[in-house]
Each structure stands twice: as structure tokens, then as C-alpha cells.
Design a protein around this motif. Structure first.
Motif, short mmCIF file in Angstrom:
data_model
loop_
_atom_site.label_atom_id
_atom_site.label_comp_id
_atom_site.label_asym_id
_atom_site.label_seq_id
_atom_site.Cartn_x
_atom_site.Cartn_y
_atom_site.Cartn_z
N VAL A 221 49.73 41.15 39.80
CA VAL A 221 50.94 41.24 40.61
C VAL A 221 51.64 39.89 40.57
O VAL A 221 51.01 38.85 40.41
CB VAL A 221 50.66 41.64 42.07
N VAL A 222 52.96 39.97 40.67
CA VAL A 222 53.76 38.76 40.76
C VAL A 222 54.38 38.72 42.15
O VAL A 222 55.05 39.67 42.57
CB VAL A 222 54.86 38.72 39.68
N ARG A 223 54.13 37.64 42.85
CA ARG A 223 54.63 37.46 44.22
C ARG A 223 55.45 36.18 44.23
O ARG A 223 54.91 35.08 44.16
CB ARG A 223 53.46 37.38 45.19
N GLY A 224 56.77 36.34 44.28
CA GLY A 224 57.63 35.18 44.13
C GLY A 224 57.58 34.69 42.69
O GLY A 224 58.00 35.39 41.78
N THR A 225 57.04 33.52 42.48
CA THR A 225 56.86 33.01 41.12
C THR A 225 55.38 32.88 40.74
O THR A 225 55.07 32.33 39.68
CB THR A 225 57.53 31.63 40.98
N THR A 226 54.49 33.37 41.58
CA THR A 226 53.05 33.25 41.32
C THR A 226 52.50 34.56 40.76
O THR A 226 52.73 35.63 41.33
CB THR A 226 52.29 32.87 42.59
N TRP A 227 51.79 34.45 39.65
CA TRP A 227 51.15 35.60 39.00
C TRP A 227 49.68 35.61 39.41
O TRP A 227 48.97 34.61 39.21
CB TRP A 227 51.26 35.49 37.49
N TYR A 228 49.22 36.71 39.94
CA TYR A 228 47.80 36.90 40.29
C TYR A 228 47.23 37.95 39.35
O TYR A 228 47.51 39.14 39.48
CB TYR A 228 47.66 37.34 41.74
N LEU A 229 46.44 37.50 38.37
CA LEU A 229 45.97 38.38 37.30
C LEU A 229 44.48 38.66 37.44
O LEU A 229 43.70 37.79 37.84
CB LEU A 229 46.26 37.73 35.94
N LYS A 230 44.12 39.87 37.07
CA LYS A 230 42.72 40.31 37.16
C LYS A 230 42.37 40.98 35.83
O LYS A 230 43.07 41.90 35.38
CB LYS A 230 42.55 41.28 38.33
N GLU A 231 41.30 40.54 35.19
CA GLU A 231 40.97 40.99 33.84
C GLU A 231 40.44 42.41 33.79
O GLU A 231 40.55 43.08 32.76
CB GLU A 231 39.99 40.02 33.20
N VAL A 232 39.87 42.87 34.90
CA VAL A 232 39.33 44.23 34.95
C VAL A 232 40.01 44.97 36.10
O VAL A 232 40.09 44.44 37.21
CB VAL A 232 37.80 44.21 35.17
N PRO A 233 40.50 46.18 35.88
CA PRO A 233 41.17 46.92 36.97
C PRO A 233 40.22 47.16 38.14
O PRO A 233 39.07 47.56 37.95
CB PRO A 233 41.56 48.24 36.31
N GLY A 234 40.69 46.89 39.33
CA GLY A 234 39.89 47.09 40.52
C GLY A 234 40.33 46.16 41.63
O GLY A 234 41.12 45.24 41.42
N SER A 235 39.83 46.40 42.82
CA SER A 235 40.15 45.54 43.94
C SER A 235 39.35 44.25 43.86
O SER A 235 38.46 44.11 43.03
CB SER A 235 39.85 46.27 45.26
N GLY A 236 39.69 43.32 44.73
CA GLY A 236 38.99 42.04 44.73
C GLY A 236 39.93 40.90 44.43
O GLY A 236 41.15 41.07 44.32
N ALA A 237 39.35 39.72 44.29
CA ALA A 237 40.15 38.52 44.08
C ALA A 237 40.69 38.46 42.66
O ALA A 237 40.11 39.03 41.73
CB ALA A 237 39.31 37.28 44.37
#
Length: 473
Positions: A221-237
Motif C-alpha cells: 500500500v502507498v500512504r502519502g509518499t510511503t510505500w509499505y511492501l510485503k513479499e508474501v500476500p497476507g496480513s502482518g507487518a
């Protein structure tokens, strides 16, 4: 080519060799061979689109397409390189090199207003195209005009469609994102979700990509200008996070389609009080936050005269009148007017965000459309802080050139004649007219609705035509 591991590479080699064809014994030997070298995977990279300008992380910046296009990226010629493309009113313009220039492939598929998606639908390593219309998906593996090779239902109108190889097997699956909830299916077909989880929050912009080159599509997800990426689909950090681009940019990866519209450059970080044009055009805009008593009359007039318009709904109004919201959403652009119509300058930053995001969620759920990028501040009250929050939620502000004051009603000294006269007195190229749906809370008048036929007739008689805001994305 989509990033692959050794086993998947062998399977793709088998599929391609069978098409050549290859003897059965050779196929078996290829399947069993442990010595076939792996193809070097290419992790997906972050991409931002700023108007027609493309910025690829760690790569080039170039200009391609138009500012109103929807950007996509994929491996169109199966040569292992992800390159740009744009979707414009039902036509795809795809390029086989990572640079600006003319399109190498032009395909007619879909229509204006569809949401484009891209993916390797048949697992052959080449990116196919598709569109989502409401909750129906229409996919083609072949980069040519024609009917959809697969058509099915998945998700709801207003969802954000995504695609990717969620399980690391050959071929991309599909998915939708709804207010921070992800619903993913491993196949490009209708049916139930194979994965359902929460990641991010409502108001975030979803992105997908194979972030580490292991052959499996991750999420982000992109929130403002910060990208939060997760290598495997699923919840968590998040697996990783970084800052890239500016608030209001369109965002995607090197193997995806842009999922949200981005803010038009002509907003200039502030707002429109008139359309950015010298043409003799007028935009009728209707705010909806009270009741729905005059909606039927307004829609009847617009339809009978074939007049475009744009509606700004509060989330509370959309929830109170879901059938009307859906009716408007089928034919007209909708903008966000907050959830409950407060003066945002009096609220905390968290509350401002909540007002905008809650309305976004309510409008998508009822009208079935994405209200971005159109936003109107209640009472026109805004400041640098609230404008910054709005922009970082992928919205731009639309004010007005003239307020008809029809909302004051007959008890406030107005009439359908005064409404008409105010519009005509301020007539100019790019005029944005502020009107309201509903009736006055005490005198019951519906002056904007009553004056609408005369407004349309008299404006057109003066050599102007009507447009909606989507004409100026």
C-alpha cells in the motif's frame, strides 16, 4: 517475462516446447531434469506517474501517453523486459521498450470508464490485458482486438481490482481490495477468494509486484509518499518500506496497472475555481448532503437534455439514499464531500483523514464508483494543512466560480430567476457552477432543480456547452 524459480521455469519451457511441438520423451526428460538452469528473476520496481511523465525507481524517467491516461506496465512481447503502456477510452497503447516514443502495439479492448488490469492469464510468460466493469472481469491473453477470452464476476462495483501470481504457480490470479481488505483468487476466473486478509487501511492505495524476484507476487500500500511492501500476500507487518514519489502521483509497479487515478497536474497543489481551459464550456456540479427530494427532477432534466454534470456526495447522504447514489453513479462522475460535512479546518488531522476516507468508503459501497480525484471542502473551508491531507489521499479540490445560492430558498430571498441570473452573470470559459440537490429544510423549495432547464437553455444559447469534471482529468 514474469520472474520464475527453477521449477516454474522448467514448466514454462515445457509449455512453450509443446507448442513447437516437442516429442513426448523429450518433454518427460525436461520435466525430470534437475540440471536446467534457473532464469534470473527481475524484481518489480516502483513506478510513479505524474501526468504523462513516468519515473521508474532505479531506472529512467520519460514521457509517454497523456496526463489523462491510465498507466500500465508488463512484458508485452515476452522478451523478459517490463515496459510501459497506457489505457485510454477503450484503447491500449503498448510500447516494447522502457522509454517514450510511439506505441508498438495498439489494441481496442474495453471502453471509456473501465478499469484496466494486466496479468499473465494463461501462464505463458507474456502479459495479457483486461478490464473490470462493475464487478465483471473481461480478460484477453492475446494482445489483439476482439472479444474477451474469459468473462466472469468477482468482487463488487467500487472495489479496486488487482492481479498477480499469489501462490507462485504459473499464471496470474485476480483480486480486489476493499477498505483495507484484500480478497485474492489464485486463478483468473470467478469463484470464492482463496486468500482474504486485512493489510493497510481504508484510504491507502494498493500496489502489487514481485518485490524480491522469487516468482510470487507480493502486495503493498502507498500512504502519502510511503510505500509499505510485503513479499508474501497476507496480513502482518510490511517486509520493507520506503519513500518514493509525491502525494497525488499515480502509483504502480513494473508489472501492474495503476489502481487509483492520481491528482491532475492542473490542480497545481491547490484547487480549481474554474476549469483549466479557455474553451466556452461550463461544468454543473451538485452537492448532496441534506435530503434527496429534488434528485429525480435534476436527473430527469439532465437526461432529457443530454447534459453532463458532476455530483459531490457526503458519505452520510450516500448511506441514507443508496439507491439514488447508485443511480447517479451509473451515469455521472461522483466526488467526495466528506462523511458528515464538517468544517475540516476545525478538526484534528486524524479526524480530517477519517472524514475523507469514510466518505470514500461509503460512496464506493453505495454508488459503486471510485470518487477520486474529485473533492470539495464543506463550506469551501480549507487551509494548507487540510489541503495537504486531501492531496496525500489522492484527491484534488474543486471549488466553484459561482454559487447559485439556491440553497438559501425562497425564505432567504432567492428564486429560480435569481439562480439563473447568477449563473449567466458569471458566465465565462471554464465556469464551475455550484448547485445543490434536495429541498430547503423549512420552506421546502428546490430552486436549483427548478432553474436547471432554463440554465441549460440560456447557457447553450450563448454559445457554451456543458462538460463534466472527468473531461479534465
Amino acid at each position: 517475462m514474469r520472474a520464475t524459480g527453477p521449477k516454474e521455469h522448467r514448466m514454462q519451457a515445457v509449455r512453450k516446447s509443446i507448442r513447437r511441438p516437442l516429442a513426448v520423451a523429450a518433454v518427460a526428460a525436461l520435466l525430470l531434469s534437475p540440471a536446467l538452469p534457473a532464469v534470473a528473476a527481475e524484481p518489480d520496481r516502483q513506478v510513479v506517474a505524474r501526468g504523462s511523465e513516468w519515473h521508474v525507481a532505479g531506472g529512467p524517467t520519460f514521457t509517454y501517453g497523456r496526463s489523462s491516461d491510465v498507466q500500465v506496465m508488463g512484458d508485452w512481447d515476452d522478451n523478459g523486459s517490463r515496459t510501459p503502456g497506457v489505457f485510454r477510452a477503450g484503447t491500449w497503447y503498448l510500447r516494447n521498450s522502457l522509454s517514450g516514443g510511439s506505441a508498438d502495439i495498439v489494441v481496442s479492448f474495453g471502453r471509456d470508464g473501465d478499469k484496466p488490469v494486466v496479468g499473465d492469464w494463461d501462464g505463458d510468460g507474456r502479459t495479457g490485458i483486461g478490464i473490470v466493469r462493475g464487478g465483471t472481469w473481461h480478460l484477453r491473453s492475446s494482445l489483439s482486438s476482439g472479444v474477451a477470452e474469459a468473462t466472469f464476476s468477482f468482487g463488487r462495483p467500487g472495489d479496486t481490482p488487482v492481479a498477480g501470481d499469489w501462490d507462485g504457480a504459473a499464471g496470474d490470479g485476480i483480486g480486489v481490495v476493499r477498505a483495507g481488505g484484500w480478497y485474492l483468487r489464485n486463478a483468473a476466473s470467478g469463484g470464492g477468494a482463496d486468500l482474504a486478509f486485512g493489510y493497510g487501511m481504508a484510504g491507502d492505495i494498493p500496489v502489487t509486484g514481485d518485490w524480491n524476484g522469487d516468482g510470487r507476487t507480493g502486495i503493498g500500500v502507498v500512504r502519502g509518499t510511503t510505500w509499505y511492501l510485503k513479499e508474501v500476500p497476507g496480513s502482518g507487518a510490511a517486509t520493507r518500506s520506503s519513500i518514493y514519489g509525491r502525494c497525488g502521483d499515480g502509483v504502480l509497479s513494473t508489472h501492474s496497472a495503476r489502481t487509483e487515478p492520481g491528482v491532475p497536474l492542473s490542480f497545481g497543489g491547490t484547487e480549481w475555481t474554474e476549469l483549466p481551459t479557455s474553451q466556452r464550456v461550463v461544468a454543473l456540479t451538485f452537492d448532496a448532503g441534506a435530503n434527496a427530494n429534488a434528485v429525480a427532477s435534476i436527473l430527469s432534466t439532465l437526461r432529457s437534455t443530454d447534459t453532463p454534470a458532476t455530483f459531490f456526495l457526503t458519505g452520510a447522504w450516500a448511506q441514507s439514499f443508496p439507491a439514488r447514489a447508485a443511480e447517479i453513479g451509473r451515469d455521472y462522475p461522483i466526488g467526495n464531500h466528506t462523511q458528515t460535512h464538517p468544517d475540516l479546518t476545525t478538526l484534528s488531522s486524524a479526524a480530517v483523514r477519517s472524514q475523507i476516507v469514510s466518505a470514500d468508503t461509503s460512496i464506493r459501497a453505495t454508488a459503486g464508483v471510485d470518487p477520486r480525484p474529485w473533492f470539495r471542502f464543506p463550506f469551501g473551508a480549507r487551509d494548507a494543512r487540510t489541503q495537504s491531507i486531501m492531496t496525500c489521499l489522492d484527491y484534488g479540490s474543486v471549488r466553484w466560480t459561482v454559487d447559485t445560492l439556491g440553497w438559501q430558498g425562497t425564505s432567504g430571498g432567492q428564486s429560480s430567476t435569481t439562480v439563473l441570473n447568477r449563473v449567466l452573470a458569471n458566465l465565462q470559459p471554464g465556469e464551475i457552477v455550484l448547485m445543490h440537490v434536495g429541498s430547503h429544510p423549512t420552506d421546502g423549495s428546490t430552486l436549483d432543480a427548478d432553474a436547471l432547464p432554463a440554465i441549460i437553455r440560456e447557457v447553450e444559447a450563448r454559445g457554451y456547452r456543458f462538460v463534466d469534471l472527468d473531461d479534465f482529468r
